[in-house]
Design a protein around this motif. Structure first.
Motif, mmCIF file in Angstrom:
data_model
loop_
_atom_site.group_PDB
_atom_site.id
_atom_site.type_symbol
_atom_site.label_atom_id
_atom_site.label_comp_id
_atom_site.label_asym_id
_atom_site.label_seq_id
_atom_site.Cartn_x
_atom_site.Cartn_y
_atom_site.Cartn_z
ATOM 1 N N LEU A 27 0.740 -1.211 0.022
ATOM 2 C CA LEU A 27 0.135 0.087 0.119
ATOM 3 C C LEU A 27 0.659 1.266 -0.089
ATOM 4 O O LEU A 27 0.517 2.435 -0.673
ATOM 5 C CB LEU A 27 -0.739 0.088 1.330
ATOM 6 C CG LEU A 27 -2.047 -1.030 1.328
ATOM 7 C CD1 LEU A 27 -2.635 -1.097 2.416
ATOM 8 C CD2 LEU A 27 -2.896 -1.115 -0.048
ATOM 9 N N LEU B 83 2.243 0.648 -4.734
ATOM 10 C CA LEU B 83 1.575 0.958 -5.699
ATOM 11 C C LEU B 83 0.907 2.297 -5.663
ATOM 12 O O LEU B 83 0.960 2.915 -4.307
ATOM 13 C CB LEU B 83 0.170 0.106 -5.758
ATOM 14 C CG LEU B 83 0.365 -1.197 -6.229
ATOM 15 C CD1 LEU B 83 -1.090 -2.014 -5.784
ATOM 16 C CD2 LEU B 83 0.532 -1.251 -7.559
ATOM 17 N N PHE B 84 0.838 3.094 -6.795
ATOM 18 C CA PHE B 84 0.184 4.596 -6.544
ATOM 19 C C PHE B 84 -1.525 3.978 -6.564
ATOM 20 O O PHE B 84 -2.203 3.846 -7.737
ATOM 21 C CB PHE B 84 0.424 4.999 -7.891
ATOM 22 C CG PHE B 84 1.991 5.468 -7.951
ATOM 23 C CD1 PHE B 84 2.431 6.495 -7.293
ATOM 24 C CD2 PHE B 84 2.670 4.627 -8.713
ATOM 25 C CE1 PHE B 84 3.722 6.889 -7.518
ATOM 26 C CE2 PHE B 84 4.192 4.932 -8.957
ATOM 27 C CZ PHE B 84 4.546 6.078 -8.049
ATOM 28 N N LEU B 85 -2.097 3.914 -5.357
ATOM 29 C CA LEU B 85 -3.480 3.290 -5.312
ATOM 30 C C LEU B 85 -4.373 4.184 -6.202
ATOM 31 O O LEU B 85 -5.276 3.614 -6.832
ATOM 32 C CB LEU B 85 -4.057 3.273 -3.805
ATOM 33 C CG LEU B 85 -3.203 1.900 -3.338
ATOM 34 C CD1 LEU B 85 -3.698 1.962 -1.703
ATOM 35 C CD2 LEU B 85 -3.363 0.941 -3.739
ATOM 36 N N PRO B 86 -4.275 5.580 -5.904
ATOM 37 C CA PRO B 86 -5.281 6.291 -6.616
ATOM 38 C C PRO B 86 -5.247 6.338 -8.099
ATOM 39 O O PRO B 86 -6.066 6.813 -9.088
ATOM 40 C CB PRO B 86 -5.407 7.722 -6.287
ATOM 41 C CG PRO B 86 -4.311 7.744 -5.090
ATOM 42 C CD PRO B 86 -3.363 6.411 -5.367
ATOM 43 N N ARG B 87 -3.894 5.801 -8.759
ATOM 44 C CA ARG B 87 -3.733 5.936 -10.187
ATOM 45 C C ARG B 87 -4.292 4.678 -10.872
ATOM 46 O O ARG B 87 -4.692 3.793 -10.234
ATOM 47 C CB ARG B 87 -2.157 6.252 -10.255
ATOM 48 C CG ARG B 87 -1.710 7.230 -9.758
ATOM 49 C CD ARG B 87 -2.080 8.714 -10.162
ATOM 50 N NE ARG B 87 -2.262 9.021 -11.622
ATOM 51 C CZ ARG B 87 -2.384 10.005 -12.070
ATOM 52 N NH1 ARG B 87 -2.657 11.010 -11.129
ATOM 53 N NH2 ARG B 87 -2.263 10.277 -13.276
#
Lengths: 339, 347, 494
Positions: free
Chosen positions: C339, C343-347
């Motif tokens: 998290l 990873l770039f979670l919102p991307r």
């Protein structure tokens, strides 16, 4: 196509880029309002030309702040950098001014080239503070802005520097094909370059990712320090060009020109849909916000009874209103996706 | 951490305030050596008077920063309340004392502060953006709706209050005199109240808790929204008090000359060791940092440096001050990791 | 004492059309240690939130301490004696231990003023209750994860607590700290306090809990005594699938090592570490949380450059001073914390996949070649069977297992020859874990050299052909897959 599907489609287009459409609607409404109330005074070529010559000053600075904000930072030093550039270039122009009050042919390209270099240097300084010394951008650029302004003050004692050839101001206040102000061209060139960088190049993609999460960016092998330095350098260049336009528009340079621009530019950028925490935002929104501000301000000036100071009230109100709207739309989104 | 109780010296050197204090001391000594005037009674009194308005602003700013936000609206807020109050009383041809102006100003300040608090607390919008917007709104109301122009006359009650002195200090060498203003007491009272609030009330601890972790604060049972709204009301009141004091001391209401102070005030607060990310900082540090900025701004003449160099010094101070503390954190993290690793190897 | 403390009866809950819980019933006795298990999205966190009053059930009810409630608020839950310890512990890093311990009770008592003497006394008592000593004046932000957890637990005990719910309490703890935690849980049991802890780690379920409840897709699949549970049943209940564990046997091992560490070290973290990785091999590096394994992993990826010794790629010395340098030498790194590091979670999924190879997907002037980019994204979404309708969707819309696949894709897209994985299946459900292992073994068979850093011993034994055990910053054992078993590895680790 039936009306409901059309409506749905329109809704879809609106939702795809809420910020941009909201701004377009606001601009359209304002233009209609002006058309109804002050058509003759507002819809003149000269009026639009004047606006196009004015907004590039803070427009350019806003572009710089936008870039910094996409990385999750901010650049509060733009006005300081702009003034320092314009003062230094004003001194140079004084030296270049010939006995007849003209300028040699190479003078204008030279000052612009030097201005760009200076802007890059100021930006690099910010970039170093942020990336190598890990100073929070808001503090680093606040400090450097103060420093730049301080150097301006120390050099000029707060006086305006104006005894240089009017040829410079005349050149920048020229119009291409007698139509398009040079200021607008400079702004457009920078905006197109930045649009291109952000949406078409690897640099742009990396910038958004860096703003989303610096840690992940580092783990993904991005050279985050270099990216930050490049970004603040571009911001510095934008600011320097803004300074050069101020120099032309006022035909002088002074340490305290444009001091209201700092917060105004941040306002524009946020209104343009750039997320203050980084990673999100597009240039088209910011450009629309710049245009909206100018249209509002100029339009309001066509009502002599209304104080032009109301613009500040409207502007702040619009910003807060948009943020509240975002709060509701985003909360609605969260509610439907939350499981 | 688990070693013996640290000595007083160690405790001191671990605190940020200690270093700000050292810098302050060195600066003062430097000025004293250069000019021989720094520790003269009238200069000290001058500095104390110069501290009143920035000091009040800094207290408000400090509260907001500790709660995890940044407030850039306080100069506009103070200007608006100050101007509105003065104008209203002048129009009414008010001849009474200073109590009514202060009460009116505090009331307007509370309303404007609540405006900030509503958007920041209730809608959870970022404080910096909201205050950016609200400062624009406040300026608009002042310059547009109130059509503000410089008022060169203020109600007599305010003038009397703003210029009356507790005592007058005289420089034995130059014979120059300086007044210790009564308004200084107002500053000290606010300082003491806020100190008490932060240290001894759950509301104050709530501000720290929210600055540390809003989610945790909510789960722990703090009413986050209410705490924030009340805090912004308070900050609005403190700022408007500063505004009315400034007008009273200058004996005129200038609508714009407080605008633009926000950066220097925030700089002072942060220099005093308040974390810009919220949750950490002491009022002592905040005051020391502000004092540092005030001394730099007011003592350039004593050092023989032209006042036009003022911003250069504040700029350098901000960069070096924040740079040093940022660098300290990096080094501390690094050495901490090495230490714990060593401990584990030894164990 | 077999009296029932909590009974959840036919709980239903749905969110906008999605059934999060369907007819779930289970019960906990006074003083019982109960484990709630389930894959991500199985509904276990929804269930906890219902018990603690955050959500109200659509149907069904809760019985607590003999009373029946169809809905409770969080405050009521606390007053009843239900306390939740969240994964982030809900602490204030900027405040002292003392305040962290005492604030909640002070607030609950609705006190307006702060009495520092009382706060100190309260805090001392709180720690004394579970026999631990922590400096009351220390800032919580400077404490270890285990100490923070202890603070969260002792804070929870200050109320008249009857049930403590712990959300995955062991995730960030070392083995020793886990033992301490378990000791505390047993202490609580003796005092009649029940513990419901959420976990999907098998060994924990066996070690500590008396009873278990397993959820899958919102439904209760099994509840009963842990004695009746074994590995196979557990993973079947969790996933609804049966897995065969196959030990990895390298097919083709390159003659020369592709990556070597020669007496590398960072003073204070690890030292004198040497090993050689051949193409086609999977090396497992294991050790306790504080053994230096993470620092070693970071150093191989250039995040923490080594100070001693040297790394060699294909026999040539390389300077791994930054992640970019490591990437240029063909090294990929799947980080420990998906998290916050992976990873770039919102991307978008696509953005995440191509980020490391973005520079090679450009034309002149750094312009991204959109066609090749999309092609690349499509390929990897297909290859790793990432379950998504559209690679333009944000990564945070994916499940844990799929997210981990995106992290893998991100690195495989860069076609590394050496892949380092730090805790590749932490927080990943059993089904995806199995799939990820299969992918890694296939990659090795295609000639990639893989290093797995993990403390998940079954993972090591199943997948690695060579095993290095680290302790106190040094390698204490090098084992071949044939001679290794979990007991043996453990004996070197401790």
């Amino acid at each position: 196509m039936t009306t409901p599907t059309l409506l749905k489609k329109a809704q879809g287009i609106y939702r795809s880029d809420r910020h941009v459409w909201r701004l377009i609607i606001m601009i359209a409404l304002w233009l209609i309002f002006m058309a109804i109330t002050r058509f003759r005074k507002f819809y003149t070529l000269i009026n639009f030309q004047t606006m196009a010559a004015q907004f590039p000053e803070f427009g350019l600075m806003s572009l710089g702040i936008m870039l910094a904000m996409i990385t999750g930072g901010i650049d509060l030093s733009v006005v300081g950098a702009a003034n320092l550039t314009s003062i230094l270039m004003a001194f140079l122009l004084i030296n270049l001014t010939t006995a007849t009050g003209g300028l040699p042919a190479y003078a204008i390209p030279l000052v612009f080239l030097l201005a760009i270099l200076l802007g890059a240097a100021f930006g690099l300084f910010n970039g170093l503070l942020v990336s190598k010394f890990h100073i929070p951008p808001i503090l680093a650029t606040m400090g450097s802005g103060e420093l730049f302004t301080g150097i301006c003050m120390a050099m000029t004692n707060g006086n305006a520097i104006s005894k240089f050839s009017r040829a410079y101001s005349r050149a920048i206040n020229n119009r291409l094909f007698d139509m398009i102000p040079v200021q607008l061209i400079i702004f457009t060139v920078m905006a197109v370059i930045i649009w291109f960088l952000l949406s078409k190049t690897a640099y742009g993609s990396k910038l958004y990712l860096l703003g989303t999460s610096p840690t992940v960016a580092r783990f993904s092998g991005l050279k985050t320090d270099r990216l930050l330095m490049q970004t603040y350098m571009i911001s510095g260049i934008c600011a320097a060009l803004g300074g050069m336009i101020m120099l032309a528009n006022y035909n002088s340079a002074r340490a305290d020109y444009g001091t209201v621009y700092t917060l105004q530019c941040v306002l524009i950028v946020v209104l343009g849909g750039v997320s203050p925490v980084g990673g999100r935002g597009k240039i088209n929104g910011v450009v629309l916000a710049i245009i909206l501000l100018r249209l509002l301000e100029t339009g309001l000036n066509r009502f002599p009874k209304i104080s032009s100071y109301y613009i500040s009230l409207i502007w702040g109100g619009v910003l807060i209103l948009v943020m509240v709207l975002n709060y509701f739309t985003e909360n609605a989104k969260v509610k439907t996706t939350n499981t | 951490m688990k070693g013996g109780t640290p000595t007083l010296m160690k405790k001191l050197t671990r605190r940020n305030e200690f270093y700000v204090f050292l810098v302050l001391l060195v600066l003062c000594l430097l000025i004293e050596i250069r000019s021989g005037q720094f520790f003269s009674p009238n200069n000290l009194v001058d500095i104390a008077s110069a501290m009143i308005v920035p000091g009040l602003f800094a207290i408000g700013s400090f509260l907001v920063i500790v709660s995890g936000g940044v407030d850039v609206s306080f100069p506009a807020l103070a200007s608006l309340t100050m101007y509105a109050t003065t104008k209203m009383l002048l129009d009414a041809n008010y001849q009474g004392g200073a109590v009514l102006p202060i009460v009116i100003a505090l009331a307007i300040g509370a309303v404007l502060g609540a405006f900030n608090g509503l958007f920041i607390g209730y809608f959870r919008l970022p404080a910096m953006i909201v205050t950016l917007g609200s400062s624009s709104v406040f300026k608009g109301i002042m310059q547009g709706a109130l059509n503000s122009k410089q008022l060169t006359v203020i109600p007599p009650g305010m003038r009397r209050w703003g210029t009356s002195a507790l005592f007058i200090a005289r420089n034995p060498v130059s014979g120059l005199t300086s007044r210790m203003y009564v308004t200084f007491i107002a500053f000290i009272v606010v300082l003491a109240l806020v100190f008490f609030l932060l240290r001894f009330t759950m509301f104050g601890r709530g501000i720290y808790a929210i600055g540390g972790s809003e989610v945790s604060a909510h789960r722990a049972g703090f009413n986050v929204i209410r705490t924030k709204v009340i805090m912004y009301v308070l900050v609005g009141m403190i700022a408007s008090l500063a505004g009315i004091i400034r007008a009273s001391m200058m004996q005129q209401a200038h609508p714009t000359n407080m605008l633009g102070m926000e950066m220097n005030i925030i700089a002072g607060v942060v220099l005093g060791g308040t974390a810009i990310t919220g949750g950490r900082g002491t009022l002592t540090g905040c005051m020391l940092g502000t004092l540092l900025i005030v001394i730099v701004e007011n003592s350039m003449i004593l050092l023989g440096i032209p006042t036009s160099w003022r911003s250069v010094f504040t700029g350098v101070l901000i960069i070096v001050g924040t740079g040093v503390s940022a660098y300290q954190t990096i080094v501390m993290n690094r050495s901490k990791r090495v230490q714990t690793a060593k401990k584990e190897v030894a164990a | 004492m077999a009296e029932t403390l909590l009974r959840a009866q036919s709980i239903h809950k749905s969110f906008v059309g999605v059934h999060a819980l369907k007819d779930v019933s289970f019960s906990i006795r006074r003083g019982e240690i109960h484990c709630l298990a389930g894959e991500n999205g199985s509904g276990k966190s929804t269930l906890i939130k219902i018990i603690s009053g955050v959500y109200t059930p659509d149907a069904g009810h809760i019985e607590f301490d003999g009373h029946r409630y169809s809905r409770i608020t969080p405050i009521e839950a606390i007053n009843l004696g239900i306390q939740v310890i969240y994964q982030d512990f809900s602490i204030f890093p900027n405040l002292t231990v003392m305040e962290n311990l005492a604030l909640n009770t002070e607030l609950a008592a609705n006190r307006k003023l702060v009495n520092w003497k009382r706060i100190r006394r309260v805090a001392e008592e709180a720690l004394a209750k579970i026999n631990v000593r922590i400096d009351l004046d220390a800032y919580v932000g400077s404490l270890s994860v285990a100490e923070k957890q202890i603070i969260a637990i002792s804070r929870a005990l200050m109320f008249n607590t009857k049930l403590i719910i712990m959300d995955e309490p062991t995730t960030a703890l070392t083995k020793k700290e886990v033992r301490n935690l378990f000791a505390i849980i047993l202490q609580l049991k003796e005092r009649g306090i029940a513990t419901l802890f959420v976990s999907h780690k098998l060994n924990e379920v066996f070690e500590i809990s008396e009873n278990f409840t397993i959820l899958r897709s919102g439904e209760l699949v099994a509840t009963g005594s842990t004695k009746d549970l074994d590995d196979k049943k557990f993973s079947y209940y969790m996933t609804g699938r049966t897995f065969e564990s196959r030990r990895f046997v390298p097919k083709t091992v390159s003659k020369d090592p592709i990556f070597e560490a020669d007496r590398v070290g960072i003073p204070g973290s690890f030292e004198d570490v040497s090993f050689a990785l051949h193409g086609g091999e999977i090396i497992g590096i294991t050790g306790l949380l504080d053994s230096g394994r993470t620092e070693l992993a970071l150093s191989m990826f250039g995040m923490k450059p080594i100070r001693e010794g040297e790394f060699r790629v294909d026999g040539t010395k390389v300077e791994l001073t930054s992640p970019r340098a490591a990437i240029n030498h063909g090294i990929g790194y799947v980080p420990e914390d998906r998290l916050s590091e992976g990873l770039f979670l919102p991307r978008s999924i696509g953005d995440n996949i191509v980020i490391t190879e973005l520079d090679s997907l450009t034309k002149k002037f750094g312009i991204v070649d959109a066609e090749r980019r999309d092609e690349e994204i499509r390929t990897w979404v297909g290859n790793l069977a990432i379950a998504t309708p559209d690679p333009d969707n944000a990564c945070q819309t994916l499940s844990g297992g799929n997210q981990q696949r995106v992290v893998l894709a991100k690195w495989l897209a860069n076609s590394p020859r050496i892949l380092i994985l730090n805790g590749p299946t932490v927080g990943v459900d059993i089904g995806s874990k199995h799939d990820i292992h299969t992918i890694l073994q296939e990659l090795a068979n295609e000639g990639m050299g893989i290093i797995i850093i993990t403390d998940d011993l079954p993972e090591v034994v199943e997948n690695c052909s060579k095993i290095l055990v680290m302790k106190n910053g040094r390698i204490v054992a090098k084992l071949d897959a044939e001679e290794a078993d979990e007991q043996k590895i453990l004996s070197y680790m401790l």
